[in-house]
Design an enzyme around this catalytic site. Structure first.
Site, PDB file in Angstrom:
ATOM      1  N   CYS A  39       0.827  -1.213   0.000  1.00 33.46           N
ATOM      2  CA  CYS A  39       0.000   0.000   0.000  1.00 33.46           C
ATOM      3  C   CYS A  39       0.861   1.263   0.000  1.00 33.46           C
ATOM      4  CB  CYS A  39      -0.941   0.004   1.195  1.00 33.46           C
ATOM      5  SG  CYS A  39      -0.101  -0.142   2.782  1.00 33.46           S
ATOM      6  N   ASP A  92       7.253  -5.005  10.620  1.00 37.98           N
ATOM      7  CA  ASP A  92       7.559  -6.380  10.210  1.00 37.98           C
ATOM      8  C   ASP A  92       6.927  -6.772   8.881  1.00 37.98           C
ATOM      9  OD1 ASP A  92       9.099  -6.948  12.462  1.00 37.98           O
ATOM     10  OD2 ASP A  92       7.345  -7.490  13.648  1.00 37.98           O
ATOM     11  N   ALA A 166     -16.685  -0.588  15.135  1.00 39.08           N
ATOM     12  CA  ALA A 166     -16.221  -1.484  14.070  1.00 39.08           C
ATOM     13  C   ALA A 166     -15.750  -0.689  12.859  1.00 39.08           C
ATOM     14  CB  ALA A 166     -17.344  -2.442  13.668  1.00 39.08           C
TER      15      ALA A 166
END
Length: 392
Positions: A39, A92, A166
């Site tokens: 991205c 990572d 959410a």
């Protein structure tokens, strides 16, 4: 090696999206290449010395990319693998993305021995950096800092976690929560379907928003990340909650300050988390010199290997060249033996002289093309040794 590079330093996410390439078409077009797309970056890694030798390069808009050659390209690749070129220093994820890009190229049969060695060495360097330094330690995003803070204060193993919300902010904590040995994850949201989707991703359970009070009584840790325009948690609502850590990462806040008056409730807001994240990022940046030392060590080892590989390739090509000359001269000798009444000894003498003459002529041409005086003198010295050796 050549790298075409476009990343977050130059483009935003939507602009990078336009530079992304279809993997299947890429590997149909290019040999000895690896496509790394995330991205935050689009990078194309070629085993080539110049752009002109890359077949299909005209299909890429080169003006959109920064172009790195040779040692600079290799060093950049190592820095990428170590997380030094990432938006979040030391992260990572890039190491896994680089591995996947390598495996895809290998699967397609589009990777040379040299390029494979460089990529594997870069991956190894990234692994070393994370094992031998603290470059990837401590949460530096709001989401990971929230989980880290909860773990430090209360511990997450065997705990019940309630995630309220959410949306985008809630998604920040998903990855960090997945890695912990949590007893149960409960997701509450005004839109139940969204809560259900997020709970499924986390391996938890969803509840409807009207069941929030009941969930608060069972939760050890509450992470609130709604997009509500006003607070949803206050002192009154939490008076029966028991010992609980509440981490509010919503903006605007989901909690009121009077919650701090409850003796068993520990409240942390996004401002607290930002301080944690900034401190962790500072610590990571302090590790950069150590990582750069590891990169230097591994680059030196790679250079030794590539020099050896170049030498072996040169010897192989020299052997092939001598074999080609030999075959041509043998064919000439055969024709002479067949068509002319010449003694075999004389033909062999002529053959050996012609062979030597051809090779010596090409060696002289090599000397004439050597511009570096030190290299010239070194070659002359070695050939002199060779001549003296054959006298004995």
């Amino acid at each position: 090696m050549i790298i075409l590079k476009a990343d977050y330093k130059k483009y935003n996410v939507s602009e990078l999206e336009k530079l992304r390439m279809d993997e299947e078409k890429f590997y149909e077009t290019f040999d000895n290449a690896i496509l790394l797309q995330t991205c935050n970056r689009v990078e194309i890694i070629f085993d080539a010395d110049s752009l002109e030798e890359i077949k299909g390069i005209e299909n890429i808009d080169l003006e959109k990319f920064d172009i790195l050659f040779g040692d600079k390209a290799i060093e950049h690749l190592f820095r990428v693998a170590c997380g030094l070129e990432s938006m979040i220093v030391g992260e990572d994820q890039i190491l896994g993305q680089l591995k996947n890009a390598y495996l895809k190229a290998k699967e397609k049969g589009r990777i040379s021995k040299k390029l494979e060695k460089i990529i594997l060495k870069a991956i190894h360097t990234g692994q070393r950096a994370r094992v031998e330094t603290k470059i990837n330690e401590g949460g530096v995003s709001i989401g990971s800092a929230a989980v880290e803070l909860a773990e430090k204060i209360f511990g997450l193993e065997g705990k019940n976690v309630l995630l309220i919300g959410a949306g985008e902010m809630a998604n920040l904590v998903i990855k960090a929560l997945k890695e912990k040995n949590i007893k149960a994850i409960i997701v509450a949201n005004r839109t139940y379907e969204k809560a259900e989707k997020l709970a499924k991703e986390l391996g938890g359970m969803a509840i409807k928003f009207d069941k929030l009070e009941e969930a608060l009584r069972y939760a050890d840790i509450v992470i609130s990340a709604t997009g509500a325009p006003h607070p949803i948690l206050n002192k009154e609502r939490l008076k029966n909650a028991g010992k609980t850590i509440i981490i509010d990462i919503a903006n605007p806040r989901d909690t009121t300050d009077d919650i701090r008056e409850l003796p068993d409730i520990f409240l942390f807001t996004i401002d607290d988390l930002r301080l944690v994240a900034e401190e962790n990022l500072k610590k990571r940046k302090e590790e950069i010199p150590k990582v750069e030392m590891i990169i230097c060590e591994e680059l030196e080892r790679l250079k030794e290997f590539l020099d050896k590989m170049r030498f072996e390739t040169a010897i192989k090509e020299l052997g092939q060249y001598i074999e080609n000359v030999r075959k041509k001269e043998v064919e000439k000798a055969k024709k002479i033996l067949k068509n002319k009444n010449k003694p075999v000894e004389e033909v062999l003498e002529d053959f050996s002289k012609a062979l030597c003459k051809r090779i010596i002529y090409d060696i002289i041409k090599i000397f004439e093309n050597v511009e570096d005086k030190e290299v010239f003198e070194c070659l002359a010295k070695e050939f002199k040794k060779l001549g003296n050796k054959n006298k004995n």
